[in-house]
Motif scaffolding. Structure first.
Motif, PDB file in Angstrom:
ATOM      1  N   TRP A  29      12.556 -11.103  -4.437  1.00 44.04           N
ATOM      2  CA  TRP A  29      13.428 -12.251  -4.678  1.00 44.04           C
ATOM      3  C   TRP A  29      13.087 -12.900  -6.028  1.00 44.04           C
ATOM      4  O   TRP A  29      13.969 -13.236  -6.817  1.00 44.04           O
ATOM      5  CB  TRP A  29      13.278 -13.268  -3.551  1.00 44.04           C
ATOM      6  N   GLY A  30      11.796 -13.083  -6.299  1.00 49.53           N
ATOM      7  CA  GLY A  30      11.387 -13.648  -7.585  1.00 49.53           C
ATOM      8  C   GLY A  30      11.845 -12.800  -8.757  1.00 49.53           C
ATOM      9  O   GLY A  30      12.256 -13.331  -9.800  1.00 49.53           O
ATOM     10  N   ALA A  31      11.791 -11.466  -8.602  1.00 52.17           N
ATOM     11  CA  ALA A  31      12.265 -10.570  -9.665  1.00 52.17           C
ATOM     12  C   ALA A  31      13.759 -10.772  -9.901  1.00 52.17           C
ATOM     13  O   ALA A  31      14.227 -10.729 -11.045  1.00 52.17           O
ATOM     14  CB  ALA A  31      11.966  -9.122  -9.290  1.00 52.17           C
ATOM     15  N   GLY A  32      14.531 -11.010  -8.822  1.00 55.54           N
ATOM     16  CA  GLY A  32      15.958 -11.275  -8.972  1.00 55.54           C
ATOM     17  C   GLY A  32      16.219 -12.575  -9.714  1.00 55.54           C
ATOM     18  O   GLY A  32      17.108 -12.651 -10.574  1.00 55.54           O
ATOM     19  N   CYS A  33      15.446 -13.617  -9.395  1.00 52.67           N
ATOM     20  CA  CYS A  33      15.588 -14.894 -10.111  1.00 52.67           C
ATOM     21  C   CYS A  33      15.293 -14.725 -11.598  1.00 52.67           C
ATOM     22  O   CYS A  33      15.982 -15.301 -12.458  1.00 52.67           O
ATOM     23  CB  CYS A  33      14.657 -15.947  -9.507  1.00 52.67           C
ATOM     24  N   ILE A  34      14.272 -13.936 -11.915  1.00 50.72           N
ATOM     25  CA  ILE A  34      13.908 -13.701 -13.316  1.00 50.72           C
ATOM     26  C   ILE A  34      14.999 -12.908 -14.022  1.00 50.72           C
ATOM     27  O   ILE A  34      15.344 -13.189 -15.179  1.00 50.72           O
ATOM     28  CB  ILE A  34      12.555 -12.973 -13.399  1.00 50.72           C
ATOM     29  N   MET A  35      15.582 -11.915 -13.324  1.00 52.37           N
ATOM     30  CA  MET A  35      16.650 -11.118 -13.930  1.00 52.37           C
ATOM     31  C   MET A  35      17.847 -11.997 -14.286  1.00 52.37           C
ATOM     32  O   MET A  35      18.400 -11.893 -15.385  1.00 52.37           O
ATOM     33  CB  MET A  35      17.077 -10.011 -12.964  1.00 52.37           C
ATOM     34  N   ALA A  36      18.254 -12.879 -13.371  1.00 49.96           N
ATOM     35  CA  ALA A  36      19.368 -13.789 -13.669  1.00 49.96           C
ATOM     36  C   ALA A  36      19.018 -14.720 -14.820  1.00 49.96           C
ATOM     37  O   ALA A  36      19.868 -15.048 -15.664  1.00 49.96           O
ATOM     38  CB  ALA A  36      19.723 -14.580 -12.417  1.00 49.96           C
ATOM     39  N   GLU A  37      17.757 -15.116 -14.888  1.00 52.18           N
ATOM     40  CA  GLU A  37      17.306 -16.035 -15.935  1.00 52.18           C
ATOM     41  C   GLU A  37      17.383 -15.413 -17.319  1.00 52.18           C
ATOM     42  O   GLU A  37      17.453 -16.123 -18.330  1.00 52.18           O
ATOM     43  CB  GLU A  37      15.883 -16.490 -15.615  1.00 52.18           C
ATOM     44  N   MET A  38      17.361 -14.092 -17.378  1.00 47.95           N
ATOM     45  CA  MET A  38      17.505 -13.420 -18.671  1.00 47.95           C
ATOM     46  C   MET A  38      18.814 -13.808 -19.351  1.00 47.95           C
ATOM     47  O   MET A  38      18.894 -13.871 -20.584  1.00 47.95           O
ATOM     48  CB  MET A  38      17.472 -11.900 -18.478  1.00 47.95           C
TER      49      MET A  38
END
Length: 470
Positions: free
Chosen positions: A285-294
């Motif tokens: 889930w954290g990796a998904g949040c970081i991906m969107a943050e890109m």
């Protein structure tokens, strides 16, 4: 009668002790701990009630003096297997977390740049922090190009006799020029699609290494993602990480872990609902949040309480209910959250993640004709941010996602992007991100502008479900 020289003096009859005080004799090496314990609580072997005769007072003074001598020896002792932190010259502070401060430093011998993470000992009552022990142990076994490199552990002595902790310890890491949160906060840093894809590939590869090593990171966020001068992304800050137990049999009980982990803005719904039997999917889930943050250039869900965070998740990813997550009603805090007057679990919310991201997915250096929504990227983001943990992919599955095999394919590094950034960018130094209120940027006010009014959230009653690790 014991053959030890002091025993005869200590255990003589009361009549004899009044006639003549026992001669002062040296304490033996054996039994000092017990004698010291009795002396410190005010009693002696002769006086259970704590009363002291002149002879006993002398004995008490002797024991206390020996303890002081031992303390001096401990204060002057050296750690023969680790270096002193004086071998490094501190240059600037670049970070501050829940479990320590981070400094940029230079090795005085080699000139190599390093990062010094100071281990905070002020709140420790029983020795060395277990979080730091875990961090050292795990990083010793995690040698991977996409995971930060621990060089050594150093110690530092304090000259102040009143300092509670006379010895401070530092973890020495290979220095990386940027963290992702600081990089994304700089509008001058222009990222192309291949840069985003390369960094996401590195992130998921490092996460896969962690999970295959049976380790949970438990604090995935942009500030804990470092980028080296060569353009290689590395996962960092293992202060909340821990090994996990993998059960091969479905009927075996699952171990319980604390749910007070992961910075609030990156915390998945199962932790917000009190789950203590979570798995590696909390890191996904954290990796998904970081991906969107890109693309958004800022955290996509910025709640200030667990209730508010759940509301933001529902607004973006759809309502949390048994239709999308069959086991949600089994979560410990489900009933409490759903019965709030201003419910943290609003129903009837549609999933709008793709719709919201379509307007944001614009790539530099990509022709206008090809700037249509990257469906493969959207599909990966959709599953990474699935409400149901069981529907999220493992890091191993995500690493083999179709998106990484479509043009432009990921490069070995983003060194060309690093060449365009002249100064280091860290979340702490730029004053933005999930920890913007800490340290030097806390309560700073622009000249000539009044302080903003404090907004009181009525989402939760004071003292209930408050975040304690932020």
């Amino acid at each position: 009668m014991s053959s030890q020289p002091y025993t005869a003096g200590l255990h003589q009859s009361s009549t004899q002790s009044h006639r003549q005080a026992a001669p002062k004799r040296p304490l033996p090496q054996t039994g000092v701990n017990e004698l010291a314990k009795r002396a410190l609580i005010g009693g002696t072997p002769n006086t259970p009630n704590g009363g002291a005769t002149p002879n006993q007072a002398n004995f008490e003074i002797d024991v206390k003096q020996q303890l002081l001598n031992y303390q001096k020896l401990f204060d002057q002792s050296l750690y023969p297997y680790i270096n002193d932190v004086s071998a490094y010259e501190k240059l600037s502070k670049i970070g501050q977390g829940t479990f320590g401060e981070v400094f940029k430093a230079r090795c005085k011998t080699t000139g190599r740049m390093v990062a010094l993470k100071k281990i905070l000992m002020e709140n420790e009552k029983e020795g060395f922090p277990i979080t730091a022990l875990r961090e050292v142990k795990m990083l010793e076994q995690l040698k991977h190009q996409n995971i930060t490199d621990l060089i050594e552990v150093c110690s530092a002595k304090s000259n102040s006799a009143t300092t509670k902790d006379r010895t401070t310890f530092y973890l020495v890491f290979a220095f990386c020029e940027h963290d992702l949160a600081g990089l994304l906060s700089n509008p001058k840093v222009r990222m192309s699609l291949v840069h985003i894809k390369t960094m996401m590939k590195h992130l998921i590869t490092g996460l896969n290494k962690l999970h295959r090593s049976r380790i949970l990171h438990r604090d995935m966020k942009a500030a804990n993602v470092l980028i080296s001068r060569e353009g290689v992304l590395k996962l960092a800050d293992f202060g909340l990480a821990r090994p996990f137990v993998h059960r091969d049999t479905s009927g075996a009980p699952r171990p319980l872990y604390t749910n007070r982990v992961v910075t609030l803005w990156y915390r998945p719904p199962e932790l917000l609902l009190g789950d203590r039997q979570y798995s590696t999917k909390i890191d996904v889930w954290g990796a998904g949040c970081i991906m969107a943050e890109m693309w958004t250039r800022q955290p996509i869900m910025q709640g200030d309480t667990e209730q508010k965070q759940l509301q933001l998740i529902s607004a973006l990813c759809g309502s949390i209910n048994t239709q999308v997550w069959p086991n949600c009603e089994k979560m410990p805090l489900w009933n409490a959250m759903s019965q709030e007057p201003n419910s943290a679990l609003p129903q009837g919310k549609a999933r709008v993640l793709k719709h919201k991201m379509r307007a944001l997915m614009k790539f530099d250096n990509v022709p206008e004709s090809k700037q249509a929504t990257d469906e493969d990227a959207m599909n990966l983001l959709e599953v990474l941010l699935a409400i149901d943990p069981d529907k999220r992919p493992s890091a191993d599955e995500a690493e083999d996602d179709n998106w990484f095999f479509k043009e432009p394919t990921p490069r070995p590094n983003v060194g060309d992007l690093m060449d365009t950034i002249p100064t280091s960018q860290f979340e702490y130094t730029v004053g933005k991100g999930a920890h913007a209120g800490r340290g030097r940027h806390h309560n700073q006010q622009r000249p000539g502008h009044p302080a903003p009014r404090q907004q009181v959230s009525n989402a939760i009653p004071a003292g209930q479900y408050r975040d304690t690790i932020f």
